[in-house]
Design an enzyme around this catalytic site. Structure first.
Site, short mmCIF file in Angstrom:
data_model
loop_
_atom_site.label_atom_id
_atom_site.label_comp_id
_atom_site.label_asym_id
_atom_site.label_seq_id
_atom_site.Cartn_x
_atom_site.Cartn_y
_atom_site.Cartn_z
N HIS A 64 22.08 29.76 49.16
CA HIS A 64 22.36 29.18 47.85
C HIS A 64 21.16 28.45 47.27
O HIS A 64 20.39 27.80 47.98
CB HIS A 64 23.63 28.32 47.87
N ASP A 177 18.93 21.71 52.13
CA ASP A 177 20.22 22.40 52.01
C ASP A 177 20.30 22.90 50.57
O ASP A 177 20.65 22.14 49.68
CB ASP A 177 21.35 21.43 52.35
N GLU A 207 27.01 26.80 44.94
CA GLU A 207 27.66 26.75 46.26
C GLU A 207 28.25 25.38 46.51
O GLU A 207 29.34 25.24 47.07
CB GLU A 207 26.62 27.09 47.34
N GLU A 208 27.52 24.35 46.09
CA GLU A 208 27.89 22.97 46.44
C GLU A 208 29.18 22.49 45.77
O GLU A 208 29.71 21.46 46.14
CB GLU A 208 26.74 22.02 46.10
N ASP A 230 21.93 29.00 55.90
CA ASP A 230 22.14 27.66 55.35
C ASP A 230 21.54 26.59 56.25
O ASP A 230 20.96 26.89 57.29
CB ASP A 230 23.65 27.43 55.14
N HIS A 318 22.10 16.35 52.04
CA HIS A 318 22.84 15.75 50.91
C HIS A 318 22.38 14.32 50.64
O HIS A 318 23.15 13.51 50.12
CB HIS A 318 24.37 15.83 51.12
ZN LIG Z 1 24.32 24.45 52.02
#
Ligand SMILES: [Zn+2]
Length: 347
Positions: A64, A177, A207-208, A230, A318
């Site tokens: 992603h 990520d 994606e998130e 990922d 994140h």
């Molecule tokens: Zn991810």
């Protein structure tokens, strides 16, 4: 281009969910020499293919392109910007961060304002400030000036973090990520010069916020096998209990057995584990992590697609800055290549 160089460029680019353009342009450029076709679909997924034998299986790699971030929801009279979160972000990591507000007139630097310790009472010192009470200060004296600077409701905000090399083979950056997955996908396509399979390398959007891009990309590609690339949680830091997050940095790529959205198809699990063993690639198994990846949606596309996940353990994902070991990323590339070479024997 080496994996580290691609990772640096991709990590420094902005791609807050829904605004993946900058990342997509880089991916196009980097994938172009290694694929036969390249196109963008209606919602912005980047779909590239390296053709193999007509009768050989089709495999879809997905990484992603989006990253978690913020979005401006209101400009206050005094010029401070209120925001909403895009993707899973812990409110506690937002305070006092330097950020970039992406406006139509260009990027603006700002800071998530905080009350200095000098004037906090005891109760305030202990309290977590929720995201909707926080604000971004871009130095505008009032709403009018903020608007003149280019700010509009809906502008996205990314963390202001520059890629850096740390210790031996360790790098730091934002959005690992899933820019690490993007970098691995590019490198794997580079190394897959002669291959039986028809290999689709897909950069997915959104994606998130619910694996949205992968849903429509898988429908178009109609793969026989799906592999999401990922980043996953590295649980090797103080404060993380044994079993909470089993993957460790430096121990090799992670093969997911099951997560919140996928029970890896047994044939794919076997393919990944056997490919790792044959090539003496040290790997780790993971299960029970509360996230999910694009593989969940690829698996449920059309009549169903046996799917799996290869990920790189990264600390502090994140958040404004994550850390990973380049050796894990390199081994992940080797595993992707080995697995794709083995697919025609199994599928
Ligand atoms: Zn991810």
């Amino acid at each position: 281009m080496k994996l580290i160089e691609a990772l640096e460029k991709l990590s420094n680019a902005n791609g807050v969910t829904g605004r993946e353009d900058e990342v997509r342009e880089l991916m196009k450029k980097y994938l172009k020499p290694y694929v036969d076709e390249i196109r963008e679909d209606r919602l912005g997924n980047l779909i590239t293919v390296k053709k193999g034998n007509k009768d050989a299986p089709t495999v879809m790699l997905a990484a992603h392109m989006d990253e978690v971030g913020l979005m401006i929801k209101n400009i206050k009279k005094k010029g401070f910007l209120q925001f909403t979160k895009i993707g899973g972000i812990d409110d506690r990591i937002l305070l006092a961060q330097t950020v970039i507000v992406h406006t139509d007139k260009g990027p603006l630097t700002g800071v998530v304002g905080s009350k200095p310790v000098h004037i906090q009472n005891e109760a305030e010192k202990k309290k977590v400030i929720e995201a909707d009470k926080l604000f971004i200060d871009i130095g505008a004296k009032d709403k009018e000036e903020a608007e003149k600077m280019g700010v509009q409701v809906g502008d996205v905000v990314s963390f202001d973090t520059k890629f850096a090399r740390l210790g031996n083979n360790i790098v730091l950056g934002k959005a690992f990520d899933d820019r690490v997955g993007c970098a691995i996908m590019i490198e794997a396509m580079k190394r897959l010069q002669k291959v039986d399979c028809n290999v689709y390398a897909v950069g997915t959007i959104q994606e998130e916020v619910g694996l949205r891009g992968a849903t429509i990309a898988a429908f178009q590609v109609e793969p026989d096998v799906g592999i999401a690339l990922d980043a996953t949680v590295a649980g090797d830091t103080p404060g993380v209990g044994e079993g909470e997050a089993p993957a460790k940095m430096g121990e090799g790529p992670v093969v997911t057995v099951a997560d919140a959205g996928l029970i890896t198809h047994p044939k794919v699990l076997r393919l990944l584990i056997d490919s790792a063993k044959q090539n003496k690639i040290h790997y780790q198994l993971e299960t029970g992590i509360r996230g999910s990846t694009d593989a969940s949606r690829i698996a449920l596309s059309r009549e169903g697609v046996p799917s799996g996940i290869i990920s790189v353990p990264a600390r502090y994902i994140h958040s404004p800055a994550a850390i990973l070991n380049l050796d894990d990323a390199e081994k992940a590339v080797q595993l992707v290549v080995a697995a794709i070479e083995n697919i025609p024997k199994i599928f």
